[in-house]
Design a protein around this motif. Sequence first.
Motif, PDB file in Angstrom:
ATOM      1  N   PHE A 498      11.779  -4.557  13.796  1.00  0.00           N
ATOM      2  CA  PHE A 498      10.396  -5.008  13.742  1.00  0.00           C
ATOM      3  C   PHE A 498      10.342  -6.511  13.978  1.00  0.00           C
ATOM      4  CE2 PHE A 498      10.537  -1.138  11.316  1.00  0.00           C
ATOM      5  CZ  PHE A 498       9.304  -0.539  11.480  1.00  0.00           C
ATOM      6  N   VAL A 499       9.162  -6.987  14.330  1.00  0.00           N
ATOM      7  CA  VAL A 499       8.924  -8.414  14.451  1.00  0.00           C
ATOM      8  C   VAL A 499       7.711  -8.766  13.597  1.00  0.00           C
ATOM      9  CG1 VAL A 499       9.870  -8.539  16.782  1.00  0.00           C
ATOM     10  CG2 VAL A 499       7.433  -8.135  16.485  1.00  0.00           C
ATOM     11  N   GLY A 500       7.578 -10.066  13.309  1.00  0.00           N
ATOM     12  CA  GLY A 500       6.375 -10.535  12.629  1.00  0.00           C
ATOM     13  C   GLY A 500       6.386 -10.286  11.134  1.00  0.00           C
ATOM     14  N   GLN A 501       5.206 -10.293  10.549  1.00  0.00           N
ATOM     15  CA  GLN A 501       5.057 -10.159   9.118  1.00  0.00           C
ATOM     16  C   GLN A 501       3.701  -9.536   8.785  1.00  0.00           C
ATOM     17  OE1 GLN A 501       4.948 -14.084   7.305  1.00  0.00           O
ATOM     18  NE2 GLN A 501       4.045 -14.955   9.134  1.00  0.00           N
ATOM     19  N   LEU A 502       3.598  -8.994   7.586  1.00  0.00           N
ATOM     20  CA  LEU A 502       2.339  -8.472   7.068  1.00  0.00           C
ATOM     21  C   LEU A 502       1.887  -9.353   5.910  1.00  0.00           C
ATOM     22  CD1 LEU A 502       2.750  -4.582   7.075  1.00  0.00           C
ATOM     23  CD2 LEU A 502       1.018  -5.882   8.310  1.00  0.00           C
ATOM     24  N   VAL A 503       0.633  -9.771   5.972  1.00  0.00           N
ATOM     25  CA  VAL A 503       0.027 -10.528   4.876  1.00  0.00           C
ATOM     26  C   VAL A 503      -0.692  -9.524   3.981  1.00  0.00           C
ATOM     27  CG1 VAL A 503      -1.483 -12.427   4.236  1.00  0.00           C
ATOM     28  CG2 VAL A 503      -0.314 -12.457   6.453  1.00  0.00           C
ATOM     29  N   LYS A 528      11.691   2.639  10.411  1.00  0.00           N
ATOM     30  CA  LYS A 528      10.390   2.814   9.777  1.00  0.00           C
ATOM     31  C   LYS A 528      10.472   2.353   8.326  1.00  0.00           C
ATOM     32  CE  LYS A 528      11.078   7.630   8.269  1.00  0.00           C
ATOM     33  NZ  LYS A 528      10.554   9.008   8.319  1.00  0.00           N
ATOM     34  N   PHE A 529       9.322   2.091   7.736  1.00  0.00           N
ATOM     35  CA  PHE A 529       9.221   1.789   6.318  1.00  0.00           C
ATOM     36  C   PHE A 529       7.817   2.158   5.877  1.00  0.00           C
ATOM     37  CE2 PHE A 529       7.756  -2.015   8.460  1.00  0.00           C
ATOM     38  CZ  PHE A 529       6.641  -2.388   7.733  1.00  0.00           C
ATOM     39  N   ASN A 530       7.616   2.306   4.569  1.00  0.00           N
ATOM     40  CA  ASN A 530       6.275   2.618   4.085  1.00  0.00           C
ATOM     41  C   ASN A 530       5.708   1.441   3.300  1.00  0.00           C
ATOM     42  OD1 ASN A 530       6.826   2.955   1.148  1.00  0.00           O
ATOM     43  ND2 ASN A 530       8.027   4.738   1.828  1.00  0.00           N
ATOM     44  N   LEU A 531       4.405   1.460   3.095  1.00  0.00           N
ATOM     45  CA  LEU A 531       3.712   0.346   2.458  1.00  0.00           C
ATOM     46  C   LEU A 531       4.192   0.137   1.031  1.00  0.00           C
ATOM     47  CD1 LEU A 531       1.553  -1.838   2.490  1.00  0.00           C
ATOM     48  CD2 LEU A 531      -0.161  -0.077   2.000  1.00  0.00           C
ATOM     49  N   HIS A 532       4.550   1.210   0.354  1.00  0.00           N
ATOM     50  CA  HIS A 532       5.002   1.097  -1.039  1.00  0.00           C
ATOM     51  C   HIS A 532       6.250   0.219  -1.154  1.00  0.00           C
ATOM     52  CE1 HIS A 532       6.059   3.149  -5.079  1.00  0.00           C
ATOM     53  NE2 HIS A 532       5.151   2.223  -5.269  1.00  0.00           N
ATOM     54  N   GLN A 533       7.119   0.263  -0.127  1.00  0.00           N
ATOM     55  CA  GLN A 533       8.307  -0.592  -0.133  1.00  0.00           C
ATOM     56  C   GLN A 533       7.910  -2.069  -0.117  1.00  0.00           C
ATOM     57  OE1 GLN A 533      10.037   2.138   3.159  1.00  0.00           O
ATOM     58  NE2 GLN A 533      11.773   0.942   2.438  1.00  0.00           N
ATOM     59  N   LEU A 534       6.877  -2.416   0.637  1.00  0.00           N
ATOM     60  CA  LEU A 534       6.434  -3.806   0.705  1.00  0.00           C
ATOM     61  C   LEU A 534       5.797  -4.252  -0.597  1.00  0.00           C
ATOM     62  CD1 LEU A 534       4.826  -4.284   4.233  1.00  0.00           C
ATOM     63  CD2 LEU A 534       7.100  -4.912   3.465  1.00  0.00           C
ATOM     64  N   LEU A 535       5.254  -3.303  -1.362  1.00  0.00           N
ATOM     65  CA  LEU A 535       4.587  -3.633  -2.622  1.00  0.00           C
ATOM     66  C   LEU A 535       5.566  -3.621  -3.785  1.00  0.00           C
ATOM     67  CD1 LEU A 535       1.379  -1.486  -2.052  1.00  0.00           C
ATOM     68  CD2 LEU A 535       1.576  -3.964  -1.859  1.00  0.00           C
ATOM     69  N   GLN A 536       6.873  -3.741  -3.470  1.00  0.00           N
ATOM     70  CA  GLN A 536       7.936  -3.812  -4.469  1.00  0.00           C
ATOM     71  C   GLN A 536       7.948  -2.583  -5.365  1.00  0.00           C
ATOM     72  OE1 GLN A 536       7.139  -7.606  -6.314  1.00  0.00           O
ATOM     73  NE2 GLN A 536       8.372  -8.680  -4.802  1.00  0.00           N
ATOM     74  N   LEU A 537       7.552  -1.444  -4.787  1.00  0.00           N
ATOM     75  CA  LEU A 537       7.625  -0.155  -5.455  1.00  0.00           C
ATOM     76  C   LEU A 537       6.879  -0.134  -6.790  1.00  0.00           C
ATOM     77  CD1 LEU A 537      11.380   0.626  -4.724  1.00  0.00           C
ATOM     78  CD2 LEU A 537       9.403   1.208  -3.348  1.00  0.00           C
ATOM     79  N   ALA A 538       5.739  -0.833  -6.866  1.00  0.00           N
ATOM     80  CA  ALA A 538       4.922  -0.828  -8.081  1.00  0.00           C
ATOM     81  C   ALA A 538       4.453   0.601  -8.371  1.00  0.00           C
ATOM     82  CB  ALA A 538       3.725  -1.750  -7.905  1.00  0.00           C
ATOM     83  N   VAL A 548       2.947   4.852   6.656  1.00  0.00           N
ATOM     84  CA  VAL A 548       4.256   4.580   7.262  1.00  0.00           C
ATOM     85  C   VAL A 548       4.088   3.698   8.501  1.00  0.00           C
ATOM     86  CG1 VAL A 548       6.293   5.628   8.318  1.00  0.00           C
ATOM     87  CG2 VAL A 548       5.187   6.744   6.379  1.00  0.00           C
ATOM     88  N   PHE A 549       4.992   2.745   8.662  1.00  0.00           N
ATOM     89  CA  PHE A 549       4.970   1.845   9.810  1.00  0.00           C
ATOM     90  C   PHE A 549       6.210   2.063  10.671  1.00  0.00           C
ATOM     91  CE2 PHE A 549       2.619  -0.234   6.427  1.00  0.00           C
ATOM     92  CZ  PHE A 549       1.477  -0.689   7.069  1.00  0.00           C
ATOM     93  N   THR A 550       6.002   2.036  11.992  1.00  0.00           N
ATOM     94  CA  THR A 550       7.105   2.078  12.949  1.00  0.00           C
ATOM     95  C   THR A 550       6.858   1.000  14.002  1.00  0.00           C
ATOM     96  OG1 THR A 550       5.922   3.768  14.240  1.00  0.00           O
ATOM     97  CG2 THR A 550       7.556   4.553  12.642  1.00  0.00           C
ATOM     98  N   PRO A 551       7.923   0.496  14.641  1.00  0.00           N
ATOM     99  CA  PRO A 551       7.729  -0.558  15.642  1.00  0.00           C
ATOM    100  C   PRO A 551       7.079  -0.012  16.909  1.00  0.00           C
ATOM    101  CG  PRO A 551      10.039   0.071  15.522  1.00  0.00           C
ATOM    102  CD  PRO A 551       9.359   0.804  14.426  1.00  0.00           C
ATOM    103  N   GLY A 552       6.177  -0.799  17.477  1.00  0.00           N
ATOM    104  CA  GLY A 552       5.548  -0.433  18.735  1.00  0.00           C
ATOM    105  C   GLY A 552       6.050  -1.311  19.864  1.00  0.00           C
ATOM    106  N   SER A 553       5.599  -1.057  21.078  1.00  0.00           N
ATOM    107  CA  SER A 553       6.001  -1.869  22.223  1.00  0.00           C
ATOM    108  C   SER A 553       5.182  -3.158  22.260  1.00  0.00           C
ATOM    109  CB  SER A 553       5.809  -1.081  23.517  1.00  0.00           C
ATOM    110  OG  SER A 553       4.454  -0.686  23.664  1.00  0.00           O
ATOM    111  N   ASN A 554       5.717  -4.154  22.973  1.00  0.00           N
ATOM    112  CA  ASN A 554       5.014  -5.435  23.155  1.00  0.00           C
ATOM    113  C   ASN A 554       4.654  -6.089  21.825  1.00  0.00           C
ATOM    114  OD1 ASN A 554       5.046  -5.079  25.997  1.00  0.00           O
ATOM    115  ND2 ASN A 554       3.240  -3.753  25.849  1.00  0.00           N
ATOM    116  N   LEU A 559       0.973   2.238  12.826  1.00  0.00           N
ATOM    117  CA  LEU A 559       0.649   2.643  11.464  1.00  0.00           C
ATOM    118  C   LEU A 559       0.249   4.113  11.490  1.00  0.00           C
ATOM    119  CD1 LEU A 559      -1.738   0.746   9.067  1.00  0.00           C
ATOM    120  CD2 LEU A 559      -2.202   3.112   9.673  1.00  0.00           C
ATOM    121  N   ARG A 560       0.772   4.893  10.561  1.00  0.00           N
ATOM    122  CA  ARG A 560       0.398   6.312  10.481  1.00  0.00           C
ATOM    123  C   ARG A 560       0.241   6.693   9.006  1.00  0.00           C
ATOM    124  NH1 ARG A 560       0.535  10.219  14.238  1.00  0.00           N
ATOM    125  NH2 ARG A 560       1.750   8.864  15.612  1.00  0.00           N
ATOM    126  N   GLY A 561      -0.889   7.312   8.682  1.00  0.00           N
ATOM    127  CA  GLY A 561      -1.174   7.689   7.307  1.00  0.00           C
ATOM    128  C   GLY A 561      -0.979   9.167   7.071  1.00  0.00           C
TER     129      GLY A 561
END
Length: 605
Positions: A498-503, A528-538, A548-554, A559-561
């Motif tokens: 992946f590239v970049g970051q999520l705020v 891939k990773f899911n949003l719960h992982q980014l939220l420190q598994l609260a 769930v997030f997966t890398p896209g082109s360009n 994002l898939r729910g």
Amino acid sequence: MLRNDVQNRRVLSFFARCLPALLLALSLAAGPFAAVPVSAAPSSSPGASSQIDAVLVLDVSNSMKTSDKSNIAGEAMKMFIDMLSAKGDKVGVVAYTDEVQREKALLTINSASDKQDLKAFIDGLDKGAYTDIAVGVDEAVKVLQNGSDPAHEPMIVLLADGNNDLNEASGRTQSESDKMLGTAVETAKKNGYPIYTIGLNADGKLNKASLAKLSDQTGGKAFATDTADDLPDILSEIFADHLKLKVVPVQSITANGSYQEVTVNVPNASVLEANISIMSREPVTAKLTDPSGASVAIPSSNVLLSKSSTYSLLKLLSPKEGDWKLQIKGVPKDKIDINLIFNYDLELKMDVPASKTYKKGDKIGISARLYTGGAQVQEAELYKNMKATLLATDLDSGKTAELPLDNSSGEFKGSFEVKDSHNYELKIRAEERSFYRESNAVQINAGGSAAQAPAGAGSEAQDKGTPWTLILVIAGALLVLAAAFVIWMLWKKASRGFVGQLVIEVIDGNTGEKTYPQYKKLTGFRGKFNLHQLLQLAPELKESEKLVFTPGSNDRLQLRGGEGISVEKSGRAVDATRGLELKSGDRVSVPLSSVDKTIMLEYLV
């Protein structure tokens, strides 16, 4: 897409060139994998020191009169100094405009008067006409290079609005400023100097992106505020992130004119200091009772008190384990926010396994212990109150397995089974509710090449073979090659980076309160990773694992729910079950049905 096609053609070409060697390999007898000895990775143990070497960098240009009308920057710097250890930390100050206005080299704090001198220096800072953020960052890096203790944890805290205002008469260009800043950032990265930024936004002109970039590039975090009320949360988060600690939630109260009691639990005897920050718009008074029920004077030999116009800070030195009672009396209807953060001098060391060779199926004994001041911690209860996990990363596939470790015998113990003939990195993470530690990393190599067949064996077999046998061998090799290519392509897709970051911001639907922006870098994920992982598994936000997030082109993000979770973009619900592509700058919100909270996400590249 063109880049991917070219890469695929190169891979096919590579396989074609390697085909003769592959055919030869298929005609040889396969032997066991040769393994290499275990070696320790050259990374240091995070959180090895509880001492900090910090440089506070402050924009003192005239523009700050509007972006920081309430002098939040000065209050933040003073509160940061108060939160430092009573002895041993080092702190310096750089005040800049388009040049360094005033500077204080790293000073070792040995007494309360040292802290007071630093705060008086901050109160005496003057303003200047222009702004060049590169000047401040560059000077802060030099201060650390010239005076930082190798045994301490270095850091830079920058308070600014993120905007430049160069003096045209000086001939200084934005390109020159960018070049200086880039060099300073590279030096900070090389030396392990994370830059934490606090963006000041009273006039709404904060350059959030530029400050976030500085933090992201150097391993720090970015925050933004327009009120001093946010300082305890921000500074606690900075301390927690830098020293591998956790902010312990303490109940906020609404004053009623009488003493109101909150409990401060000191979890174990290894706590060096407990910092209790109290934020209130009106004056407050406090009383303190230790776990035995005895009253403790504020201040006293083991309880330090720091106060300013916006905050009060209690520092408990080597506090007794157990429940302390804090009683606070404030002006009726005044909201009083309380933050708690502990400081530990603890290091987690993983034993390096005995040097030997490994192969698929081998089991490796794993053990790790806590150390303080170089001595092993003997407090068995501390281990029992912690959760320890072995993080085993398959360096060939990029996947990380989390294996629980036993904590019942005054150490962390377990075993790791070599599942495949791959390379692995092993690391232990141990945590409890107020802190965590990660051990040194150990690399395991259980890969190798097939054993060589005895000399002449191949030619003898070839002499005895028939043309049909050779055809079957070639056909089989081609099938194996095709299967290997398909598997490789599937693996490549599953391990794409992946590239970049999520705020990330979380809004409480009951109170309307919003958490501070958290910038989560995505470069550490694969496949891939899911949003719960980014939220420190609260636990309360477990519903978010359906996203769930997966890398896209360009440089896009897919994002898939799953069923039961909704996603909104531009105020409208979207069907995330079919997938949604995010480009840099896109924002979505995720309302959770299990709790009255909404998660706000912004994708930045």
